[in-house]
Design an enzyme around this catalytic site. Structure first.
Site, PDB file in Angstrom:
ATOM      1  N   GLY A 146     -98.961  34.917  54.488  1.00 47.06           N
ATOM      2  CA  GLY A 146     -97.700  35.690  54.657  1.00 47.06           C
ATOM      3  C   GLY A 146     -96.722  35.201  53.719  1.00 47.06           C
ATOM      4  O   GLY A 146     -96.874  34.496  52.894  1.00 47.06           O
ATOM      5  N   CYS A 172     -90.189   9.652  73.446  1.00 44.86           N
ATOM      6  CA  CYS A 172     -89.035   8.648  73.052  1.00 44.86           C
ATOM      7  C   CYS A 172     -89.485   7.203  72.953  1.00 44.86           C
ATOM      8  O   CYS A 172     -88.904   6.453  72.225  1.00 44.86           O
ATOM      9  CB  CYS A 172     -88.047   8.746  73.782  1.00 44.86           C
ATOM     10  SG  CYS A 172     -87.088  10.420  73.741  1.00 44.86           S
ATOM     11  N   GLU A 228     -96.569  22.232  49.540  1.00 42.96           N
ATOM     12  CA  GLU A 228     -95.294  22.285  49.938  1.00 42.96           C
ATOM     13  C   GLU A 228     -95.133  24.111  50.156  1.00 42.96           C
ATOM     14  O   GLU A 228     -94.524  24.528  51.009  1.00 42.96           O
ATOM     15  CB  GLU A 228     -94.250  21.770  49.232  1.00 42.96           C
ATOM     16  CG  GLU A 228     -94.170  20.085  49.282  1.00 42.96           C
ATOM     17  CD  GLU A 228     -93.842  19.635  50.613  1.00 42.96           C
ATOM     18  OE1 GLU A 228     -93.285  20.197  51.363  1.00 42.96           O
ATOM     19  OE2 GLU A 228     -94.502  18.793  51.156  1.00 42.96           O
ATOM     20  N   ARG A 280    -101.797  13.896  50.775  1.00 41.92           N
ATOM     21  CA  ARG A 280    -101.078  12.671  51.148  1.00 41.92           C
ATOM     22  C   ARG A 280    -101.541  11.524  50.477  1.00 41.92           C
ATOM     23  O   ARG A 280    -102.585  11.230  50.700  1.00 41.92           O
ATOM     24  CB  ARG A 280    -100.469  12.629  52.550  1.00 41.92           C
ATOM     25  CG  ARG A 280     -99.723  11.468  52.697  1.00 41.92           C
ATOM     26  CD  ARG A 280     -99.032  11.132  54.137  1.00 41.92           C
ATOM     27  NE  ARG A 280     -97.981  12.338  54.272  1.00 41.92           N
ATOM     28  CZ  ARG A 280     -97.331  12.468  55.361  1.00 41.92           C
ATOM     29  NH1 ARG A 280     -97.560  11.683  56.577  1.00 41.92           N
ATOM     30  NH2 ARG A 280     -96.449  13.278  55.564  1.00 41.92           N
ATOM     31  N   CYS A 340     -90.730  13.141  67.629  1.00 40.51           N
ATOM     32  CA  CYS A 340     -89.438  13.780  68.007  1.00 40.51           C
ATOM     33  C   CYS A 340     -89.710  15.170  68.183  1.00 40.51           C
ATOM     34  O   CYS A 340     -88.911  16.003  67.408  1.00 40.51           O
ATOM     35  CB  CYS A 340     -88.130  13.285  67.065  1.00 40.51           C
ATOM     36  SG  CYS A 340     -86.704  13.800  67.757  1.00 40.51           S
ATOM     37  N   CYS A 343     -90.748   5.826  69.647  1.00 42.43           N
ATOM     38  CA  CYS A 343     -89.846   6.022  68.569  1.00 42.43           C
ATOM     39  C   CYS A 343     -89.333   4.980  67.969  1.00 42.43           C
ATOM     40  O   CYS A 343     -88.513   4.221  68.802  1.00 42.43           O
ATOM     41  CB  CYS A 343     -88.713   7.277  68.956  1.00 42.43           C
ATOM     42  SG  CYS A 343     -87.651   7.767  67.472  1.00 42.43           S
TER      43      CYS A 343
END
Length: 358
Positions: free
Chosen positions: A93, A209, A49, A28, A202, A212
């Site tokens: 996998g 919460c 990704e 990132r 979340c 958030c």
């Protein structure tokens, strides 16, 4: 639907939260990195990704690091031997991803001069790149205002709007709702922020919460039932398939086989064995090399079998081992090289049950 004022506030709140608390990941480029002139590498983002699909970031990260060290550019990957790529993928996998990874690298080399396309629509044309991956690469690397929706985002959106329609039926509805919120500015940061929100705040159970940035706008929080979302269809009982594998040794060598490119575990290196069916094979030795003195091994599970869970079924394998002085035709490799072979986890479990290295 949220008002335009609420949407602007939600975007601003989320980006401010991401600037302060977003995750730091090996691939990132965070806002402070961008401020120093660092830009994302589409090849590294693409690898991350593809590898992170259907697995956790901690599990995928060592593979990402290993691939980048061995293949620093997409051209290096395209020029590699496919068997090496498949062997290095073993353990991640969903092996169709590895085949498509290799195919995609060659297309980028041959048709785009080693440079990834810069738009979501063009990225979608490449093998192994679906809507989510194309949107993610386009936003993060090229700042295209796309609609990034993964499982974490679905959970967030379902709670914000208290969507009653269950998954997977609700997927299109959730995408439309997410699209209305998506920010045209700092598109890459916004997409990563929304995924981080689902991954770290979340969460499926015990959501944080109070921490958030969207608490004020969340319908499920106001109703006191965030963990009731997303709604899901009742799970069907997972079917069980049975088979047998044969570990045939000759001195310090073992007989392996390459699975067909199509189908489950396609293109990977496996052990000779029976078909996988809804009932245990009546005569497993009909599929075994022509010889006698097979020894049935005790697997690590309670019923003496090796078990491996795929997405849509559970596989149970009986394991048979034998040694031979002859050398039937086939792909023989040194036992010591087993850790370097493209052997999927299901077969590694059988090898470990036989006391062999993986």
């Amino acid at each position: 639907m949220k008002s335009s004022t609420d949407i602007r506030k939600m975007r601003d709140n989320l980006l401010a939260w991401y600037d302060a608390q977003g995750r730091t990941l090996p691939w990132r480029v965070r806002p402070e990195d961008r401020a120093r002139g660092i830009t994302p590498d589409p090849y590294a983002i693409w690898l991350s990704e593809i590898m992170s699909q259907q697995t956790t970031i901690p599990h995928a990260t060592p593979y990402w690091e290993k691939f980048l060290a061995e293949f620093p550019t997409v051209i290096d990957l395209a020029n590699a031997d496919r068997e090496q790529v498949m062997a290095m993928w073993a353990g991640l996998g969903y092996y169709a991803r590895a085949r498509n990874l290799y195919k995609c690298a060659q297309i980028v080399r041959d048709e785009f001069g080693g440079v990834f396309p810069q738009s979501e629509s063009e990225l979608l044309k490449l093998p192994g790149i679906g809507p989510y991956t194309a949107a993610t690469i386009a936003a993060i690397c090229f700042d295209e205002a796309t609609n990034i929706v993964d499982g974490n985002v679905e959970r967030v959106i379902s709670r914000i709007f208290r969507v009653q329609n269950p998954l997977p039926k609700a997927k299109n509805e959730l995408r439309d709702l997410a699209r209305a919120l998506a920010s045209p500015k700092r598109a890459g940061d916004y997409g990563q922020a929304l995924m981080d929100l689902g991954a770290t705040v979340c969460t499926p159970t015990s959501p944080k919460c109070k921490a958030c940035p969207w608490q004020t706008f969340c319908a499920a929080f106001k109703a006191g039932d965030p963990t009731d979302f997303p709604k899901k269809m009742p799970k069907k009982k997972q079917p069980i398939r049975y088979g047998a594998v044969f570990i045939l040794l000759r001195g310090e060598e073992i007989l392996l086989e390459r699975r067909p490119d199509t189908g489950l575990l396609g293109g990977m290196t496996g052990l000779p064995g029976t078909e996988w069916a809804s009932k245990p094979p009546k005569d497993p030795f009909a599929a075994a090399p022509a010889m006698r003195n097979w020894e049935k091994l005790d697997g690590p599970e309670k019923d003496g079998r090796v078990k491996h869970v795929f997405t849509h079924f559970e596989l149970r394998l009986d394991i048979y081992r034998a040694e031979t002085a002859q050398k039937p035709d086939g792909h023989w490799v040194a036992v010591a090289t087993l850790p370097d072979q493209a052997v999927p986890t299901a077969y590694k479990k059988a090898l470990r049950a036989a006391g062999l290295p993986t």
